[in-house]
Design a protein around this motif. Sequence first.
Motif, PDB file in Angstrom:
ATOM      1  N   THR A  20     135.427 -14.067  65.577  1.00 36.21           N
ATOM      2  CA  THR A  20     134.736 -14.852  66.600  1.00 36.21           C
ATOM      3  C   THR A  20     134.766 -14.108  67.931  1.00 36.21           C
ATOM      4  N   LEU A  21     135.949 -13.592  68.282  1.00 37.70           N
ATOM      5  CA  LEU A  21     136.084 -12.844  69.542  1.00 37.70           C
ATOM      6  C   LEU A  21     135.245 -11.573  69.516  1.00 37.70           C
ATOM      7  N   MET A  22     135.230 -10.910  68.374  1.00 40.99           N
ATOM      8  CA  MET A  22     134.439  -9.680  68.228  1.00 40.99           C
ATOM      9  C   MET A  22     132.950  -9.969  68.457  1.00 40.99           C
TER      10      MET A  22
ATOM     11  N   THR B 270     125.752  -8.705  64.464  1.00 41.75           N
ATOM     12  CA  THR B 270     125.442  -7.718  63.424  1.00 41.75           C
ATOM     13  C   THR B 270     126.673  -6.864  63.119  1.00 41.75           C
ATOM     14  N   ASN B 271     127.394  -6.469  64.162  1.00 36.34           N
ATOM     15  CA  ASN B 271     128.623  -5.683  63.937  1.00 36.34           C
ATOM     16  C   ASN B 271     129.642  -6.452  63.112  1.00 36.34           C
ATOM     17  N   VAL B 272     129.784  -7.737  63.411  1.00 35.34           N
ATOM     18  CA  VAL B 272     130.734  -8.564  62.660  1.00 35.34           C
ATOM     19  C   VAL B 272     130.278  -8.692  61.200  1.00 35.34           C
TER      20      VAL B 272
ATOM     21  N   GLN C 291     130.872  -7.188  55.496  1.00 36.63           N
ATOM     22  CA  GLN C 291     130.276  -6.530  54.329  1.00 36.63           C
ATOM     23  C   GLN C 291     131.262  -5.519  53.732  1.00 36.63           C
ATOM     24  N   GLY C 292     132.036  -4.871  54.608  1.00 37.39           N
ATOM     25  CA  GLY C 292     133.009  -3.875  54.161  1.00 37.39           C
ATOM     26  C   GLY C 292     134.064  -4.435  53.214  1.00 37.39           C
ATOM     27  N   TYR C 293     134.356  -5.733  53.355  1.00 39.85           N
ATOM     28  CA  TYR C 293     135.380  -6.341  52.504  1.00 39.85           C
ATOM     29  C   TYR C 293     134.917  -6.500  51.050  1.00 39.85           C
TER      30      TYR C 293
ATOM     31  N   GLN D  44     120.274  -5.494  53.369  1.00 35.72           N
ATOM     32  CA  GLN D  44     118.916  -5.842  53.794  1.00 35.72           C
ATOM     33  C   GLN D  44     118.898  -7.146  54.608  1.00 35.72           C
ATOM     34  N   THR D  45     119.659  -8.122  54.141  1.00 40.04           N
ATOM     35  CA  THR D  45     119.695  -9.422  54.828  1.00 40.04           C
ATOM     36  C   THR D  45     120.295  -9.269  56.228  1.00 40.04           C
ATOM     37  N   ILE D  46     121.361  -8.472  56.330  1.00 43.65           N
ATOM     38  CA  ILE D  46     121.976  -8.228  57.642  1.00 43.65           C
ATOM     39  C   ILE D  46     120.978  -7.507  58.550  1.00 43.65           C
ATOM     40  N   ASP D  47     120.260  -6.553  57.971  1.00 42.12           N
ATOM     41  CA  ASP D  47     119.288  -5.801  58.767  1.00 42.12           C
ATOM     42  C   ASP D  47     118.131  -6.695  59.213  1.00 42.12           C
ATOM     43  N   ASP D  48     117.690  -7.594  58.333  1.00 43.92           N
ATOM     44  CA  ASP D  48     116.611  -8.525  58.701  1.00 43.92           C
ATOM     45  C   ASP D  48     117.060  -9.449  59.831  1.00 43.92           C
ATOM     46  N   TYR D  49     118.351  -9.812  59.827  1.00 44.44           N
ATOM     47  CA  TYR D  49     118.874 -10.610  60.947  1.00 44.44           C
ATOM     48  C   TYR D  49     118.878  -9.746  62.218  1.00 44.44           C
ATOM     49  N   ARG D  50     119.350  -8.502  62.079  1.00 41.93           N
ATOM     50  CA  ARG D  50     119.476  -7.610  63.232  1.00 41.93           C
ATOM     51  C   ARG D  50     118.148  -7.451  63.967  1.00 41.93           C
ATOM     52  N   VAL D  51     117.052  -7.352  63.220  1.00 43.34           N
ATOM     53  CA  VAL D  51     115.747  -7.131  63.865  1.00 43.34           C
ATOM     54  C   VAL D  51     115.016  -8.450  64.167  1.00 43.34           C
ATOM     55  N   GLY D  52     115.675  -9.583  63.844  1.00 45.00           N
ATOM     56  CA  GLY D  52     115.091 -10.862  64.235  1.00 45.00           C
ATOM     57  C   GLY D  52     114.189 -11.519  63.215  1.00 45.00           C
TER      58      GLY D  52
END
Length: 316
Positions: free
Chosen positions: A193-195, A242-244, A249-251, A266-274
């Motif tokens: 959350t803080l990150m 996106t960083n969080v 994802q790494g886990y 892909q889903t994370i990237d689609d969020y990143r670009v809106g």
Amino acid sequence: MGNEIKIGISSCVLGENVRFDSGHKISKFVTKELSPYFEFVPVCPEVGAGMSVPRPTIRLVSNEERIALVETKDPTQDHTEQMVSYSKQKVAQLQGEQLCGYVVCAKSPTCGMERVKVYKKAGAVNEGVGLYTQELMSSMPWLPIEEDGRLNDPILKENFITRVYTLNDFYTSMEGEPTRGKIVAFHSRYKLTLMAHHPESYKSLGSLVAHIGDYGMDEFYNLYREGLMKALAHRASRKNNTNVLMHLQGYFKRNLDKPQKQELRQTIDDYRVGLLPLLAPLTLIKHYLSAHPDSYIEQQAYLQPYPQELRLRYGL
């Protein structure tokens, strides 16, 4: 302590007829959407300080050294002292209520949080803070405060509710008896959350917790609470979220097959670009988490900062 989360509120926003014209400024969002979750503690500083309903309108005026609260039509009627002393006494009383948030009435010379009109010789400027809210902010710098109108903005609304639930979780986790161990455990659940909200505070609070032995308990508790709540007052940006998500994802690296990894990326990237709301990658991550449990991630408040029924992440 029940699970009723206490929130202070300007009485008029709750629909009480306490305004100068005997009216109110009811907020449908507050009364309809928030009331099932919170116990409201209504305050009208003007009535509390002994003014009548109805009453002459009042405004903030600045004459060199001080800001005064006077009647609009008759500036010799000065209510400053009475308001300041009422505010000090009321806020001191509220300290004992363990409030987790406060909704104030915008633009009010007593309750406004920002951009309240202040009248000077040369004309009016929107740079004041209501006298009562000023006292609230300086006595409880950790308290989430928001104005009624700003809660119609989905991003400000989500941020405010996140802060309220975080503060409530903090108090509940302390069980009335803060210890270093409890704060360390709490901090561990709020790392993501803080990150997402403020990476700088994530680092500074991490370092504060690492040096927990250098502080007395009360001092540490106050420093941590204020640092935590100031960090969360920064809205979680798309970039930080996106960083969080990439961190999460790494886990799952070892557990997912190639198509699953690809879908999550892909889903994370689609969020990143809106293209997608934050809910999309989070739902996928929760789905993988139920298939591949991980105790550290499961306890992260980031995945569920408040009851899902509030439907706050749809617009993000």
